[in-house]
Design a protein around this motif. Structure first.
Motif, short mmCIF file in Angstrom:
data_model
loop_
_atom_site.label_atom_id
_atom_site.label_comp_id
_atom_site.label_asym_id
_atom_site.label_seq_id
_atom_site.Cartn_x
_atom_site.Cartn_y
_atom_site.Cartn_z
N ALA A 178 58.83 15.81 -38.18
CA ALA A 178 59.62 14.75 -37.46
C ALA A 178 59.52 15.14 -36.05
O ALA A 178 59.56 14.19 -35.25
N ALA A 179 59.46 16.54 -35.63
CA ALA A 179 59.53 16.85 -34.43
C ALA A 179 58.34 16.49 -33.77
O ALA A 179 58.31 15.98 -32.44
N PHE A 180 57.19 16.77 -34.33
CA PHE A 180 56.08 16.24 -33.89
C PHE A 180 55.71 14.88 -33.71
O PHE A 180 55.07 14.28 -32.88
N ASP A 181 56.33 14.09 -34.58
CA ASP A 181 56.03 12.70 -34.66
C ASP A 181 56.92 12.28 -33.54
O ASP A 181 56.34 11.33 -32.84
N LYS A 182 57.92 12.73 -32.97
CA LYS A 182 58.66 12.24 -31.86
C LYS A 182 57.83 12.57 -30.50
O LYS A 182 57.75 11.77 -29.63
N GLU A 183 57.24 13.73 -30.64
CA GLU A 183 56.75 14.42 -29.42
C GLU A 183 55.24 13.65 -29.34
O GLU A 183 55.03 13.34 -28.22
N TYR A 184 54.56 13.44 -30.12
CA TYR A 184 53.12 12.97 -30.06
C TYR A 184 52.77 11.77 -30.84
O TYR A 184 51.48 11.26 -30.77
N GLY A 185 53.73 11.16 -31.52
CA GLY A 185 53.50 10.07 -32.22
C GLY A 185 53.13 10.30 -33.58
O GLY A 185 52.52 11.53 -34.03
N PRO A 186 53.38 9.34 -34.63
CA PRO A 186 53.38 9.51 -36.16
C PRO A 186 51.77 10.03 -36.68
O PRO A 186 51.63 10.22 -37.54
N ASP A 187 50.86 9.37 -35.81
CA ASP A 187 49.54 9.35 -36.18
C ASP A 187 48.64 10.60 -36.02
O ASP A 187 47.62 10.78 -36.38
N ARG A 188 49.29 11.49 -35.19
CA ARG A 188 48.71 12.75 -34.74
C ARG A 188 48.54 13.80 -35.90
O ARG A 188 47.98 14.83 -35.65
N THR A 189 49.87 13.76 -36.62
CA THR A 189 49.76 14.99 -37.72
C THR A 189 49.68 14.34 -39.11
O THR A 189 50.19 13.19 -39.46
N LEU A 190 49.50 15.06 -40.21
CA LEU A 190 49.55 14.89 -41.59
C LEU A 190 50.06 16.04 -42.32
O LEU A 190 49.57 17.33 -42.10
N LEU A 191 51.50 15.95 -42.78
CA LEU A 191 52.12 16.90 -43.54
C LEU A 191 51.64 17.16 -45.08
O LEU A 191 51.68 16.09 -45.65
N LEU A 192 51.28 18.34 -45.23
CA LEU A 192 50.83 18.48 -46.86
C LEU A 192 51.26 19.69 -47.45
O LEU A 192 51.12 20.90 -46.89
N THR A 193 52.22 19.46 -48.24
CA THR A 193 52.83 20.57 -48.96
C THR A 193 51.91 21.20 -50.06
O THR A 193 51.71 20.54 -50.99
#
Ligand SMILES: NC(=O)C1=CN([C@@H]2O[C@H](COP(=O)(O)OP(=O)(O)OC[C@H]3O[C@@H](n4cnc5c(N)ncnc54)[C@H](O)[C@@H]3O)[C@@H](O)[C@H]2O)C=CC1
Ligand SMILES: CCCCCC(=O)/C=C/C=C\C=C\C=C\[C@@H](O)[C@@H](O)CCCC(=O)O
Length: 294
Positions: free
Chosen positions: A81-96
């Motif tokens: 959520a923090a990275f989405d706000k800073e860099y946009g939602p398409d720059r990261t993928l969270l995989l548990t």
């Protein structure tokens, strides 16, 4: 607000929150296009906090897209959520996932490639300290790094149609010298160094097109340090609690950002393969390993 990560970025970086106007968003986009890792895809294990979070952030700040792998789902969601706000939602993928599971890690690598179209940078970072449950420590710190390295090569090596790239395996100063308060942890980190050096040589001879390097930091300011003095993780060596604390005071404690800046050197310096970068309070230096006579 302009924040220049001058020691890492090749060009000024414009921090951009969601409330910023069009022109600044355009500047941010153009800046990203010009960054050293623009178009690159990275995967970091143990990304939810600590050094893995620092590695992920510096990769994002230099233009890469990053798959964030961690067993801690809640912590991962907070970071995403923090990275989405800073860099946009398409720059990261969270995989548990846990690096202890071949199936989960294999699936996470595949989802990364399916989502971002390839893989260029892998950081096998996930690690614990547990002298009590030493089998778990070996399973995560060594087996997990082996698993992550092999899966990375499956996707990255050129003979498989991969794009080549770089793998950074996170060891420790304890991978270069004995940490008497944590002999199992020491063994796992020595194993990471030996395995990574052998794999780097194999990659060079087999022309995989993949560099494999080791990061060997001293004590760094993360929650892992609580393990130095915890009954649960120190096990039979809790009696050496005082020695551990003294060592930490002697060696000092690194800022995560300093370790991350040195991680970036291993990623971007294409002359480095099979090398261990020591990071200490007094600075960073590459290890000169003993030469064996033929
Ligand atoms: N903090 C320090 O003083 C130093 C740490 N290191 C190494 O750096 C790496 C990261 O450590 P820190 O950030 O300090 O620790 P940390 O405990 O702050 O972060 C470790 C991360 O790995 C994740 N993780 C743990 N087990 C996992 C598993 N089975 N599968 C997937 N993710 C898992 C945790 O959820 C956590 O997010 C470790 O390999 C550690 O050995 C090396 C030298 C110094
Ligand atoms: C068990 C907790 C580990 C926390 C994370 C970590 O990996 C920290 C490592 C930090 C430093 C390790 C230093 C090891 C030093 C020994 O190899 C020995 O050389 C030190 C002897 C004292 C001296 O100054 O010569």
């Amino acid at each position: 607000m302009i924040c220049t990560y001058s020691r890492c970025l090749l060009i000024p970086f414009v921090k951009c929150s969601s409330s910023v106007s069009g022109p600044v968003r355009l500047l941010s986009y153009l800046t990203t296009l010009m960054m050293a890792l623009h178009g690159k895809v990275a995967l970091v294990t143990g990304a939810a906090q600590g050094l893995g979070k620092g590695f992920s952030e510096i990769l994002l700040q230099n233009g890469a897209k990053v798959a964030l792998l961690d067993v801690n789902e809640k912590g991962g969601k907070v970071l995403k959520a923090a990275f989405d706000k800073e860099y946009g939602p398409d720059r990261t993928l969270l995989l548990t996932c846990t690096v202890e599971s071949e199936e989960q890690l294999k699936d996470a690598f595949q989802k990364t490639v399916d989502t971002f179209g390839g893989l260029d940078i892998v950081c096998n970072n996930a690690g614990i300290v547990n002298e009590n449950n030493w089998e778990k420590c070996v399973s995560i710190n060594l087996n997990g790094v082996v698993r992550g390295t092999y899966l990375a090569l499956q996707h990255m090596k050129k003979e498989n149609g991969g794009r080549g790239g770089v793998i950074v395996n996170v060891s420790s100063l304890a991978g270069l010298g004995p940490l008497l308060t944590a002999p199992i942890y020491t063994a796992t980190k020595h194993g990471v160094v030996g395995f990574s050096r052998a794999m780097a040589d194999a990659s060079s001879v087999c022309d995989y097109g993949v560099r494999i390097n080791m990061l060997c930091p001293s004590f760094a300011d993360t929650s892992l340090l609580t393990c130095l003095t915890s009954d649960e993780t120190a096990g039979q060596f809790i009696s050496l609690r005082g020695v551990a604390e003294k060592m930490k005071d002697q060696f000092g404690v690194l800022e995560v950002s300093v370790v991350a800046e040195n991680f970036l050197k291993l990623v971007t310096d294409e002359s480095r393969n099979g090398e261990a970068l020591m990071v200490q309070m007094q600075g960073a230096s590459y290890v000169t390993f003993p030469k064996m006579s033929a």
